[in-house]
Scaffold this motif. Sequence first.
Motif, PDB file in Angstrom:
ATOM      1  N   VAL A 292       0.819  -1.212   0.000  1.00 50.15           N
ATOM      2  CA  VAL A 292       0.000   0.000   0.000  1.00 50.15           C
ATOM      3  C   VAL A 292       0.853   1.262   0.000  1.00 50.15           C
ATOM      4  CG1 VAL A 292      -2.007  -1.082   1.066  1.00 50.15           C
ATOM      5  CG2 VAL A 292      -0.227  -0.119   2.516  1.00 50.15           C
ATOM      6  N   ALA A 293       2.152   1.120   0.200  1.00 49.54           N
ATOM      7  CA  ALA A 293       3.059   2.265   0.213  1.00 49.54           C
ATOM      8  C   ALA A 293       4.479   1.785  -0.030  1.00 49.54           C
ATOM      9  CB  ALA A 293       2.977   2.996   1.553  1.00 49.54           C
TER      10      ALA A 293
ATOM     11  N   ASN B  23      17.226  -5.208 -11.499  1.00 49.65           N
ATOM     12  CA  ASN B  23      17.100  -4.421 -10.274  1.00 49.65           C
ATOM     13  C   ASN B  23      15.662  -4.094  -9.880  1.00 49.65           C
ATOM     14  OD1 ASN B  23      19.786  -4.396  -9.635  1.00 49.65           O
ATOM     15  ND2 ASN B  23      20.197  -2.517 -10.753  1.00 49.65           N
ATOM     16  N   ARG B  24      14.763  -4.050 -10.842  1.00 51.04           N
ATOM     17  CA  ARG B  24      13.347  -3.811 -10.528  1.00 51.04           C
ATOM     18  C   ARG B  24      12.512  -4.903 -11.166  1.00 51.04           C
ATOM     19  NH1 ARG B  24      12.032   2.530 -10.026  1.00 51.04           N
ATOM     20  NH2 ARG B  24      13.668   2.921  -8.518  1.00 51.04           N
ATOM     21  N   ARG B  25      11.687  -5.530 -10.350  1.00 51.48           N
ATOM     22  CA  ARG B  25      10.816  -6.586 -10.855  1.00 51.48           C
ATOM     23  C   ARG B  25       9.615  -6.719  -9.939  1.00 51.48           C
ATOM     24  NH1 ARG B  25      15.561 -10.805  -9.465  1.00 51.48           N
ATOM     25  NH2 ARG B  25      14.534 -11.924  -7.804  1.00 51.48           N
TER      26      ARG B  25
ATOM     27  N   PHE C 143       3.333  -1.184  -7.801  1.00 49.81           N
ATOM     28  CA  PHE C 143       4.636  -1.175  -7.146  1.00 49.81           C
ATOM     29  C   PHE C 143       5.522  -2.267  -7.745  1.00 49.81           C
ATOM     30  CE2 PHE C 143       1.690   0.483  -3.986  1.00 49.81           C
ATOM     31  CZ  PHE C 143       2.366   1.593  -3.488  1.00 49.81           C
ATOM     32  N   VAL C 144       6.838  -2.135  -7.555  1.00 50.21           N
ATOM     33  CA  VAL C 144       7.797  -3.167  -7.944  1.00 50.21           C
ATOM     34  C   VAL C 144       8.825  -3.318  -6.830  1.00 50.21           C
ATOM     35  CG1 VAL C 144       7.583  -2.899 -10.448  1.00 50.21           C
ATOM     36  CG2 VAL C 144       9.234  -1.496  -9.200  1.00 50.21           C
ATOM     37  N   TRP C 145       9.539  -4.442  -6.866  1.00 46.88           N
ATOM     38  CA  TRP C 145      10.651  -4.669  -5.941  1.00 46.88           C
ATOM     39  C   TRP C 145      11.896  -4.002  -6.504  1.00 46.88           C
ATOM     40  CZ3 TRP C 145       9.791  -6.388  -1.285  1.00 46.88           C
ATOM     41  CH2 TRP C 145       8.702  -7.220  -1.040  1.00 46.88           C
ATOM     42  N   ASP C 146      12.602  -3.253  -5.691  1.00 48.84           N
ATOM     43  CA  ASP C 146      13.902  -2.694  -6.054  1.00 48.84           C
ATOM     44  C   ASP C 146      14.941  -3.470  -5.260  1.00 48.84           C
ATOM     45  OD1 ASP C 146      16.234  -1.286  -6.475  1.00 48.84           O
ATOM     46  OD2 ASP C 146      15.392   0.672  -5.969  1.00 48.84           O
ATOM     47  N   ILE C 147      15.753  -4.270  -5.961  1.00 46.06           N
ATOM     48  CA  ILE C 147      16.762  -5.091  -5.287  1.00 46.06           C
ATOM     49  C   ILE C 147      18.168  -4.533  -5.499  1.00 46.06           C
ATOM     50  CG2 ILE C 147      15.335  -7.163  -5.388  1.00 46.06           C
ATOM     51  CD1 ILE C 147      17.255  -8.129  -7.658  1.00 46.06           C
ATOM     52  N   SER C 148      18.279  -3.301  -5.983  1.00 47.91           N
ATOM     53  CA  SER C 148      19.584  -2.731  -6.329  1.00 47.91           C
ATOM     54  C   SER C 148      20.518  -2.587  -5.128  1.00 47.91           C
ATOM     55  CB  SER C 148      19.412  -1.381  -7.026  1.00 47.91           C
ATOM     56  OG  SER C 148      18.760  -0.457  -6.179  1.00 47.91           O
ATOM     57  N   SER C 149      19.991  -2.537  -3.918  1.00 49.28           N
ATOM     58  CA  SER C 149      20.833  -2.383  -2.721  1.00 49.28           C
ATOM     59  C   SER C 149      21.119  -3.703  -2.008  1.00 49.28           C
ATOM     60  CB  SER C 149      20.161  -1.432  -1.724  1.00 49.28           C
ATOM     61  OG  SER C 149      20.062  -0.152  -2.276  1.00 49.28           O
ATOM     62  N   PHE C 150      20.560  -4.781  -2.505  1.00 56.25           N
ATOM     63  CA  PHE C 150      20.665  -6.042  -1.770  1.00 56.25           C
ATOM     64  C   PHE C 150      22.110  -6.494  -1.558  1.00 56.25           C
ATOM     65  CE2 PHE C 150      20.743 -10.657  -1.330  1.00 56.25           C
ATOM     66  CZ  PHE C 150      19.969 -10.773  -0.188  1.00 56.25           C
TER      67      PHE C 150
ATOM     68  N   VAL D 106       7.263   2.668  -6.096  1.00 57.93           N
ATOM     69  CA  VAL D 106       6.174   2.950  -7.029  1.00 57.93           C
ATOM     70  C   VAL D 106       6.677   2.779  -8.454  1.00 57.93           C
ATOM     71  CG1 VAL D 106       4.570   4.735  -7.837  1.00 57.93           C
ATOM     72  CG2 VAL D 106       5.114   4.548  -5.407  1.00 57.93           C
ATOM     73  N   VAL D 107       5.870   2.171  -9.298  1.00 52.08           N
ATOM     74  CA  VAL D 107       6.191   2.028 -10.719  1.00 52.08           C
ATOM     75  C   VAL D 107       5.954   3.389 -11.372  1.00 52.08           C
ATOM     76  CG1 VAL D 107       5.540   0.918 -12.902  1.00 52.08           C
ATOM     77  CG2 VAL D 107       5.440  -0.367 -10.762  1.00 52.08           C
TER      78      VAL D 107
END
Length: 167
Positions: free
Chosen positions: A71-72, A97-99, A119-126, A136-137
């Motif tokens: 939701v956010a 990085n985004r999926r 929304f999408v997952w940002d894994i660039s910092s993992f 947010v997309v």
Amino acid sequence: GDVTGPGETGKGTLNFTPATTGIYDIQAGAEVLLDLALGGVSDKLVFNGTAGSTLTWNGRLKVGAAVLTPVAPEMFDLLDWAASVSTTFAAHFSTGNRRDGSADDGSDFDLPNISGSGFVWDISSFTSNGSISIVVVPEPGRSALLCVDLFTLIIRRKRHCYLSPCH
């Protein structure tokens, strides 16, 4: 982890602290499951160590439930390692990085499906700090409209210069 009571369902932190140099090796074929909940709450693995300690992660990481409805925007800290622990992660942790998680079922980095939520997952910092985020997309319609407006403005300006002298 730090979930202490029988039947307790909270999220926990599991600390690994070696007596000497730590060699943490999550091998190919191994599977680790970390749960999460909206509000930035998640299970967390903490790898402590002395100078020379290493963390190598070639195994599979499955995060959270199969489907999640965000939701956010929010961030989840899944892994933490001390500055003295050097890390090596398999390539699947930095690909895409985004999926949205919809194609992750059975993958080596399996995230909850949030497709269709905006929304999408940002894994660039993992691989640098062990965190993932829900972001947010960006709406392609807004970008396209901005480009059309700029193009129209440039064409009008050029046409105006042909009809009358431009200064």
